[in-house]
Structure formats: structure tokens, C-alpha cells
Scaffold this active site. Structure first.
Site, mmCIF file in Angstrom:
data_model
loop_
_atom_site.group_PDB
_atom_site.id
_atom_site.type_symbol
_atom_site.label_atom_id
_atom_site.label_comp_id
_atom_site.label_asym_id
_atom_site.label_seq_id
_atom_site.Cartn_x
_atom_site.Cartn_y
_atom_site.Cartn_z
ATOM 1 N N GLU A 156 3.890 0.094 7.572
ATOM 2 C CA GLU A 156 3.157 0.211 8.843
ATOM 3 C C GLU A 156 3.620 -0.886 9.802
ATOM 4 O O GLU A 156 3.708 -2.041 9.427
ATOM 5 C CB GLU A 156 1.651 0.095 8.560
ATOM 6 C CG GLU A 156 0.797 0.302 9.785
ATOM 7 C CD GLU A 156 1.203 1.555 10.554
ATOM 8 O OE1 GLU A 156 1.173 2.653 9.985
ATOM 9 O OE2 GLU A 156 1.583 1.425 11.740
ATOM 10 N N LYS A 211 10.699 -3.424 6.549
ATOM 11 C CA LYS A 211 9.415 -3.990 6.986
ATOM 12 C C LYS A 211 9.449 -5.520 6.907
ATOM 13 O O LYS A 211 9.064 -6.221 7.850
ATOM 14 C CB LYS A 211 8.284 -3.414 6.123
ATOM 15 C CG LYS A 211 6.930 -4.006 6.394
ATOM 16 C CD LYS A 211 6.421 -3.732 7.791
ATOM 17 C CE LYS A 211 5.207 -4.588 8.092
ATOM 18 N NZ LYS A 211 4.747 -4.491 9.463
ATOM 19 N N CYS A 267 0.386 -11.401 8.116
ATOM 20 C CA CYS A 267 1.668 -10.831 7.687
ATOM 21 C C CYS A 267 2.879 -11.742 7.831
ATOM 22 O O CYS A 267 3.681 -11.838 6.898
ATOM 23 C CB CYS A 267 1.918 -9.539 8.441
ATOM 24 S SG CYS A 267 0.743 -8.266 7.986
HETATM 25 N N1 LIG Z 1 -2.881 -6.340 8.959
HETATM 26 C C1 LIG Z 1 -1.788 -5.931 9.575
HETATM 27 O O1 LIG Z 1 -1.608 -6.094 10.793
HETATM 28 C C2 LIG Z 1 -0.700 -5.235 8.811
HETATM 29 C C3 LIG Z 1 0.316 -4.580 9.507
HETATM 30 C C4 LIG Z 1 1.300 -3.920 8.781
HETATM 31 C C5 LIG Z 1 1.262 -3.943 7.401
HETATM 32 N N2 LIG Z 1 0.275 -4.600 6.735
HETATM 33 C C6 LIG Z 1 0.249 -4.554 5.267
HETATM 34 O O2 LIG Z 1 -0.709 -3.588 4.856
HETATM 35 C C7 LIG Z 1 -1.332 -3.984 3.628
HETATM 36 C C8 LIG Z 1 -2.840 -4.027 3.818
HETATM 37 O O3 LIG Z 1 -3.150 -5.023 4.778
HETATM 38 P P1 LIG Z 1 -4.583 -5.124 5.440
HETATM 39 O O4 LIG Z 1 -4.471 -6.133 6.535
HETATM 40 O O5 LIG Z 1 -5.099 -3.768 5.737
HETATM 41 O O6 LIG Z 1 -5.416 -5.733 4.179
HETATM 42 P P2 LIG Z 1 -6.989 -5.856 4.037
HETATM 43 O O7 LIG Z 1 -7.231 -7.004 3.140
HETATM 44 O O8 LIG Z 1 -7.641 -5.805 5.376
HETATM 45 O O9 LIG Z 1 -7.418 -4.499 3.272
HETATM 46 C C9 LIG Z 1 -7.085 -4.196 1.967
HETATM 47 C C10 LIG Z 1 -8.262 -3.474 1.308
HETATM 48 O O10 LIG Z 1 -7.846 -2.990 0.022
HETATM 49 C C11 LIG Z 1 -8.985 -3.019 -0.833
HETATM 50 N N3 LIG Z 1 -8.539 -2.941 -2.224
HETATM 51 C C12 LIG Z 1 -7.800 -3.826 -2.933
HETATM 52 N N4 LIG Z 1 -7.571 -3.368 -4.165
HETATM 53 C C13 LIG Z 1 -8.178 -2.158 -4.265
HETATM 54 C C14 LIG Z 1 -8.281 -1.189 -5.290
HETATM 55 N N5 LIG Z 1 -7.698 -1.358 -6.485
HETATM 56 N N6 LIG Z 1 -8.978 -0.053 -5.048
HETATM 57 C C15 LIG Z 1 -9.572 0.140 -3.844
HETATM 58 N N7 LIG Z 1 -9.491 -0.740 -2.820
HETATM 59 C C16 LIG Z 1 -8.805 -1.873 -3.031
HETATM 60 C C17 LIG Z 1 -9.664 -4.321 -0.470
HETATM 61 O O11 LIG Z 1 -11.025 -4.309 -0.876
HETATM 62 C C18 LIG Z 1 -9.479 -4.365 1.056
HETATM 63 O O12 LIG Z 1 -10.608 -3.829 1.727
HETATM 64 C C19 LIG Z 1 -0.713 -5.334 3.264
HETATM 65 O O13 LIG Z 1 0.350 -5.113 2.395
HETATM 66 C C20 LIG Z 1 -0.176 -5.836 4.595
HETATM 67 O O14 LIG Z 1 0.927 -6.683 4.418
HETATM 68 C C21 LIG Z 1 -0.724 -5.231 7.420
#
Ligand SMILES: NC(=O)c1ccc[n+]([C@@H]2O[C@H](COP(=O)([O-])OP(=O)(O)OC[C@H]3O[C@@H](n4cnc5c(N)ncnc54)[C@H](O)[C@@H]3O)[C@@H](O)[C@H]2O)c1
Length: 462
Positions: A156, A211, A267
Site C-alpha cells: 500500500e 515498497k 513506516c
Molecule cells: N500506516 C501507513 O501509513 C502505512 C502505509 C503503507 C503501508 N503500511 C504497512 O501496512 C501494515 C499495517 O500498518 P498499519 O499502520 O495499518 O498498522 P496498525 O497497527 O494500525 O494496524 C494493524 C492491526 O492489525 C491487528 N492485528 C495484528 N495481528 C492480528 C491478527 N493475528 N489477527 C487479527 N488482527 C491482527 C492489530 O490489532 C491492529 O489493529 C504495516 O506493515 C505497515 O508497514 C502502513
């Protein structure tokens, strides 16, 4: 078609809401272990703040968008499963402080292997080290059921604060995979609203690496202009003028050239450290050192900002009130992960400053938790002295004036629009003199503030 997304965070929530909005014929079920987060997704106070997100969610929720904690049921029913869980930097063991913690990814893969039925396409949405898909495939293929799987990488690229616009009109969508049929199935989903020429397909490993590389390049630009900001302050050049002058070169371009107190967010740092760890793993020491410098420069910029405050305020901030405007890592989000404000606050607290913090979207509990995390040595408890400093020297305010009234200095930490239009004449009159402003985002009008009587210190301006 039924889609399941595991992880209802900053990526899973908005991404799935957009798919559900744009594809009314697809049923989208977002699941998370965190029941409080799910309850918030089902309320009118979403767990994350993003301009325009509430409307997108409300359009689809109850129609073809569902949020729940029924992980197994959602997996079993899905044709396509997005894994969108967090992949933070490891804090323990091998690779601590560098490698990505893949515990949550592996747990998801094992859960999918256990409960999925029929043929399922598993999509890596989380940012992962190169070749993680191999591990995911091995776990999925180790099951003794009739279930079969294809694995795709679909990183993403949204930016927090502009997530809805980014998802609605992305620069590109990237899909990496081996099975043409699986790739086409995911292309079909995005093609509901993204022009096909913007949907790029690659092999799995290129997609995973792209990414990490994109984030490394973006962060590198910030560190590059921040490095020049230090030289501007020493020489009398103005970093905003330098940025404008170089940004008009079409080979360089104008974006991501804004000098600041340093980049934050969940990130950039994590993904560069992950890249560094990968390079070290493959014996590429020089490549690792090259990219690590981007993070080193960012740490320098944050520490330099705090040091400048202390030095300028006659080498002591002890018992002085410093109004910190902003805590989120950027405007238009409530995300504070790795925000520069946390590290500047830590350094100022340890100089015994009294911090009065105001952020329009961040609550006290989050600010305290961030400071506790930043002040704790890796894997050890908070010291008694740091506990005392947080308890006695931190005040969280409900508006900007409550923070600035009676203060000795203002530090702008986040570029929220409302800080630009404060009544600075009133602010000045309520402050101790000389009244200092440290603009960590270069958003305030220096001329106007100086005319009022403030002593203004910006980034990259002598
Ligand atoms: N935040 C950003 O701007 C962004 C942008 C691009 C990519 N990413 C990537 O996307 C991924 C997610 O990032 P995010 O910011 O959304 O993280 P986040 O911490 O906001 O959300 C992750 C969610 O996953 C849940 N989770 C973890 N293990 C689980 C399981 N086994 N079953 C069910 N739920 C579970 C957690 O409770 C949490 O709510 C990461 O790898 C990050 O690097 C983030």
C-alpha cells in the site's frame, strides 16, 4: 466475491472501505483481534482520523462492508484475504532494533491455513521484507486440508492524512505474483475505479522490494534537505529558497523537499531499518551503511532541534514552560508513531522543562504512552526519574492558548493549519519575555511574528 482483511488499522480500514465503496458487488469483511478498535469502526467516532474517511465508511458500512472480531468465520468465507497487520521493528533477539517483527504475519498465515476452505488468494498488504511470501507460501502449503492458495504482494502506498484521496486516485497500484489468474482477479477488483494503465504487475520479489525502496527514497529526500538545513543555518542561506531553486529542476522535482524537525510515522524508519537489515543479511555492508545514514540524519535533526531550544534559551530550560503545538507525526492524522515531537519532548523533559502539549487530534493517554516508550531503554523498565518527569512536568491542554499562556517558548511540532491562524498578538502578551518561537515545520510567518516582538527560530534559516 467475498474479501476478508485481517487487520483494521491505518491501512486495512481505509483500504477496505474504499474497495467496498467502489465495488458494491463485492462483500468486504474487515476483522481484528482488537475489539475496541472494531467497536470504533462500527461507531461514528472512527479509531483513526483521516479527512473524508467517515463518509466513505458510512456509504458502504452495513451494505457490503462489515467490521468484526470473527476472524475465523471471515477467513473461511473469503475468496481473497488481505493481510494488513502491523510489522513493527523487532525490539528483542536477533535483529533487534532493525529487522521487521513478522510474528503477526506468521500467525495470520497459520490461521488462514487452519480455517480457509476451497481456493483462496492471500494478498500481502502489509509492508514486508523481500521473500516473506516464500515463508507465507510454505506455511499455507503445509496444511492437511483440501484448501489451496495463491499468494500475491500488493503493498500500500497511501500516505496518512491524505489516505482517502490517495486510495481514490492512486499514482499506481502494484501487484506482484506468480499466478496469472490470481493476479488478474486482484486487477479486476482495482479496475472498478483505477485505470488499468496505473495497475502495475511484477514478480513477487520486485513488488515486496519496491515498497521498501519507495519509502527509503522518500525518507532520503527529507534527510537530504534537512542536512542542507543545518548548513543553511550556518551560512545564511535559506533552506526554503534552496528547496524552491532545486525543486524547479525537472530531474529533481518539487515534492518532499520541505525541511523540518524530522520525519516520523510508522513506516519510514521501520522500513529503512528493515532494508538495512536485509542488506546486511545478504553481505552488502556498504549498501546497508548508505541507507542507514538516512535514519542517522533524521535522529540528528530531532536532537539538533531540542539542543537549539536549550542553547537559545540561555542554556537552560529548567522550570520554563514550553508550549508544544502538535504531537501527531504530520497534520490531518491522529497517528503519533515515531513522531519527532516525542523525541524532542523527551530531550526537553530531561532538561527539566515543563511541557504544555496541545494537539487537536491526540489524547493525553497516547502522549504519555509515547513518552514512556521513548524514555525506556530497549527491553527495560522506565527509570524512576523519567516517571517523575512525565508525571510532574507534562501538561496536556485542550487548546493552543492553554499551552501558550504563561509560556517562555513555543515549539511548533506538527503543521496543523490552525496553528497558522492563532492570534499571535494575544499569544505574545501572555508569554514571558523574550518570547521565543521555534518553528519545527516552517509554517509561521516569520516577518509578522518578528514585528509583534517574538524571537523566531525556523529550520534552515539563519
Ligand atoms: N500506516 C501507513 O501509513 C502505512 C502505509 C503503507 C503501508 N503500511 C504497512 O501496512 C501494515 C499495517 O500498518 P498499519 O499502520 O495499518 O498498522 P496498525 O497497527 O494500525 O494496524 C494493524 C492491526 O492489525 C491487528 N492485528 C495484528 N495481528 C492480528 C491478527 N493475528 N489477527 C487479527 N488482527 C491482527 C492489530 O490489532 C491492529 O489493529 C504495516 O506493515 C505497515 O508497514 C502502513
Amino acid at each position: 466475491m467475498k474479501i476478508c482483511c485481517i487487520g483494521a488499522g491505518y491501512v486495512g480500514g481505509p483500504t477496505m472501505a474504499m474497495i467496498a465503496k467502489q465495488c458494491p458487488n463485492i462483500s468486504v469483511h474487515v476483522v481484528d483481534l482488537n475489539s475496541e478498535r472494531i467497536a470504533a469502526w462500527n461507531s461514528d467516532e472512527l479509531p483513526i482520523y483521516e479527512p473524508g474517511l467517515q463518509e466513505v465508511v458510512e456509504e458502504a458500512r452495513g451494505r457490503n462492508l462489515e467490521f468484526s472480531t470473527n476472524v475465523d468465520q471471515a477467513i473461511a468465507e473469503a475468496d481473497m484475504i488481505f493481510i494488513s497487520v502491523n510489522t513493527p521493528t523487532k525490539t528483542y533477539g536477533i535483529g533487534a532494533g532493525r529487522a521487521a517483527n513478522l510474528e503477526f504475519i506468521e500467525k495470520c498465515a497459520r490461521q488462514i491455513a487452519k480455517v480457509a476452505t476451497g481456493h483462496t488468494i492471500v494478498v500481502e498488504k502489509s509492508t514486508l521484507p523481500v521473500r516473506t511470501a516464500e515463508a507465507v507460501k510454505r506455511i499455507l502449503s503445509s496444511v492437511n486440508t483440501d484448501a489451496t492458495f495463491d499468494v500475491l504482494s500488493n503493498p500500500e502506498f497511501l500516505a496518512e492524512g491524505t489516505a482517502v484521496d490517495d486510495l481514490n486516485d492512486p499514482d499506481r497500484v502494484l501487484i506482484g505474483g506468480e499466478s496469472e489468474t490470481a493476479i488478474e482477479a486482484l486487477v479486476e477488483v482495482y479496475a472498478h475505479w483505477v485505470p488499468r494503465e496505473k495497475i502495475l504487475t511484477t514478480n513477487l520479489w520486485s513488488s515486496e522490494l519496491s515498497k521498501l525502496t519507495a519509502n527509503a527514497f522518500l525518507a532520503q529526500r527529507v534527510s537530504s534537505i534537512n542536512a542542507i538545513s543545518a548548513l543553511c543555518e550556518a551560512t545564511g542561506a535559506d533552506v526554503d529558497e534552496v528547496a524552491r531553486a532545486i525543486g524547479t529542476d525537472s530531474r529533481i522535482g518539487p515534492k518532499f523537499l520541505k525541511a523540518s524537525v524530522g520525519f516520523g510515522g510508522s513506516c519510514f524508519q521501520k522500513d529503512i531499518l528493515n532494508l538495512v537489515y536485509l542488506c546486511e543479511h545478504f553481505g552488502l555492508a556498504e549498501v546497508a551503511a548508505y541507507w542507514e545514514q538516512v535514519v542517522t540524519m533524521n535522529d540528528y535533526q530531532k536532537a539538533r532541534f531540542a539542543r537549539n531550544i536549550v542553547r537559545t534559551m540561555f542554556n537552560t530550560v529548567s522550570d520554563k514552560q514550553i508550549a508544544m503545538l502538535g504531537w501527531a507525526f504530520k497534520k490531518d492524522t491522529n497517528d503519533t508513531r515515531e513522531s519527532a515531537a516525542i523525541y524532542v519532548a523527551r530531550d526537553l523533559l530531561r532538561e527539566h522543562a515543563r511541557l504544555f502539549v496541545y494537539d487537536p487530534r491526540v489524547k493525553r493517554e497516547q502522549i504519555v504512552a509515547d513518552l514512556e516508550y521513548a524514555m525506556k531503554p530497549l527491553g527495560q523498565p522506565l527509570s524512576q526519574e523519567d516517571r517523575r518527569l512525565i508525571d510532574s512536568n507534562l501538561t496536556v491542554c485542550n487548546d493552543a492558548h492553554a499551552a501558550t499562556d504563561n509560556s517562555h517558548a513555543i515549539a511548533v511540532m506538527t503543521e496543523w493549519d490552525e496553528f497558522k491562524t492563532l492570534d499571535f498578538k494575544r499569544v505574545f502578551q501572555s508569554m514571558h519575555q523574550p518570547a521565543f518561537v521555534f518553528d519545527g515545520r516552517n509554517i509561521l510567518d516569520r516577518g509578522e511574528l518578528t514585528a509583534i516582538g517574538f524571537e523566531v527560530h525556523s529550520i534552515g534559516k539563519a
